[in-house]
Design an enzyme around this catalytic site. Structure first.
Site, mmCIF file in Angstrom:
data_model
loop_
_atom_site.group_PDB
_atom_site.id
_atom_site.type_symbol
_atom_site.label_atom_id
_atom_site.label_comp_id
_atom_site.label_asym_id
_atom_site.label_seq_id
_atom_site.Cartn_x
_atom_site.Cartn_y
_atom_site.Cartn_z
ATOM 1 N N THR A 14 -8.977 1.822 4.780
ATOM 2 C CA THR A 14 -8.008 2.887 4.881
ATOM 3 C C THR A 14 -6.748 2.257 4.116
ATOM 4 O OG1 THR A 14 -6.515 4.023 6.195
ATOM 5 C CG2 THR A 14 -7.388 2.045 6.928
ATOM 6 N N TYR A 62 -4.201 0.639 13.859
ATOM 7 C CA TYR A 62 -5.499 1.119 13.258
ATOM 8 C C TYR A 62 -5.335 0.293 11.839
ATOM 9 C CZ TYR A 62 -7.726 4.298 9.991
ATOM 10 O OH TYR A 62 -8.721 4.924 8.864
#
Length: 334
Positions: free
Chosen positions: A121, A145
Site C-alpha cells: 500500500t 495499517y
C-alpha cells in the site's frame, strides 16, 4: 506467455483478490483461492477457480493446498485494510497483516513455493515530503495499517536474500471501479472507499457523502488521490507474476497507480455527471493524517513490466462502479 501456473490467491473472495482471480483465468493460469469469508464473499470467486474456506494462519491447510494443487506461486491479498480501525485496534492489524503473513511466507519457503506477489500500500510512505511519490522515498507510515504492511515487505526482502525465493510488493494507491463485465466489484458492507460511498449515495443507499477537509493545499481545497481501476491493478499482478517466474533471481517493490490524481470534489462531480444527478455533500473537518495529495510516480512499473493501464478514465471508473453497485443490489435482494 509463461507456462500455466498454479497460483494460490489468499483473500481471493475479496474486492481486489476476486479481480485478480479473473485476470489469472484470462491469462490462462489456474487460480486456487483461500479465504476465511470474514469480509469476502463465496459468490465473488469465479466458478473456474478452486476454493478453500480457511485462514492463511492454518499452516496445515496451507501445506495441504500447496501439495494438492501443486502451487507454483502465491498472490497474497488476505488482510485488514481500514486505516481508522488500525489506529483503534492495532493488534488486530499486526496479527492479520504481519503475523499471518509471516506464517504464510514460512509455509511457502518450507514447501518449495518460490514466488510471491504481495498486496502492499501507499500507506507505507506515510505523509511523503513531495508528490508524486517514488519507490525510493522514505517509508515512514503514520498508522498501524501502513506499518503492518511495511513489516511484511521487510520480511519478504529478508527471506528473498536468504532463500531461493523472489517477490513483488505492489504498493497500491486508491483502488476504485469494478470488473467491466460486472462479474465482481467492491461489495464490503460499510466500505470506506470514497467512490464506493459516492455510488451508494447515488443509488439512494446513503443520504449524503462526507467531505473531510476543504482547506488542503490543492486546487479546490479537497484532498487529491491517485485512483486506479481495480482491473488494471489485477492485470499488473499477472504481469508481475510472470516476470518473477521468468527471472527468479530478481524481486521488485513497485507503485501501482496512474501517476495523476483527482480531488474529492472532482470524483463527486464525475458521479454527478455519470448519473445526471447531484449528490448531497456534507462538509466535515479534516481526518488526522490525511495528506494534501498522494499521487504515484508509476514510471518504474511501466519500465520494469511494460504495464499499460486500460481504464485510466475517471468517468469510466465511475460507470463501472455504478453498474456493479446496481448489480450488488440485485445479488443482495436475491
Amino acid at each position: 506467455m509463461t507456462h500455466r501456473l498454479n497460483v494460490l490467491v489468499t483473500g481471493g473472495a475479496g474486492y481486489i483478490g476476486s479481480h485478480a482471480v479473473l485476470a489469472l483465468l484470462e491469462a490462462g493460469h489456474h487460480p486456487v483461492v483461500i479465504d476465511n469469508l470474514v469480509t469476502g464473499f463465496r459468490w465473488a470467486v469465479a466458478k473456474d477457480a478452486v476454493f478453500y474456506e480457511g485462514d492463511i494462519s492454518d499452516t496445515e491447510l496451507i501445506q495441504r493446498i500447496i501439495h494438492e494443487q501443486g502451487i507454483d506461486a502465491i498472490m497474497h491479498f488476505a488482510g485488514s485494510v481500514v486505516v481508522p480501525e488500525s489506529v483503534q485496534d492495532p493488534l488486530k492489524y499486526y496479527n492479520n497483516n504481519t503475523v499471518k503473513s509471516r506464517s504464510l511466507i514460512e509455509s511457502a519457503i518450507s514447501h518449495g513455493v518460490r514466488h510471491m506477489i504481495f498486496s502492499s500500500t501507499a500507506a507505507t510512505y506515510g505523509i511523503p515530503e513531495s508528490s508524486p511519490v517514488r519507490e525510493d522515498m522514505p517509508t515512514i507510515p503514520i498508522n498501524p495499517y501502513g506499518t503492518s504492511k511495511l513489516m511484511t515487505e521487510m520480511m519478504l526482502r529478508d527471506v528473498a536474500a536468504a532463500h531461493d525465493f523472489n517477490f513483488c510488493a505492489l504498493r497500491y494507491f486508491n483502488v476504485a471501479g469494478a470488473d467491466p463485465l460486472c462479474r465482481t466489484g467492491q461489495s464490503t458492507v460499510g466500505a470506506t472507499h470514497l467512490l464506493k460511498i459516492a455510488v451508494e449515495a447515488a443509488l439512494g443507499k446513503r443520504a449524503s457523502v462526507s467531505v473531510f477537509g476543504t482547506d488542503y493545499a490543492t486546487a479546490d481545497g479537497t484532498g487529491v488521490r491517485d485512483y486506479i481501476h481495480v482491473s488494471d491493478l489485477a492485470s499488473a499482478h499477472v504481469i508481475a507474476l510472470e516476470a518473477l517466474v521468468a527471472d527468479p533471481k530478481t524481486s521488485h517493490t513497485l507503485n501501482c497507480g496512474y501517476g495523476h490524481g483527482y480531488s474529492v470534489m472532482q470524483v463527486l462531480d464525475a458521479v454527478d455527471r455519470v448519473t445526471n444527478n447531484k449528490l448531497e455533500r456534507k462538509m466535515e473537518g479534516r481526518r488526522a493524517g490525511d495528506p494534501d495529495a498522494l499521487i504515484s510516480d508509476n514510471k518504474a512499473i511501466k519500465a520494469t513490466f511494460g504495464w499499460e493501464p486500460k481504464y485510466d478514465d475517471l468517468d469510466q471508473i465511475v460507470q463501472h462502479a455504478l453498474a456493479w453497485e446496481r448489480r450488488l443490489t440485485d445479488i443482495q435482494t436475491a
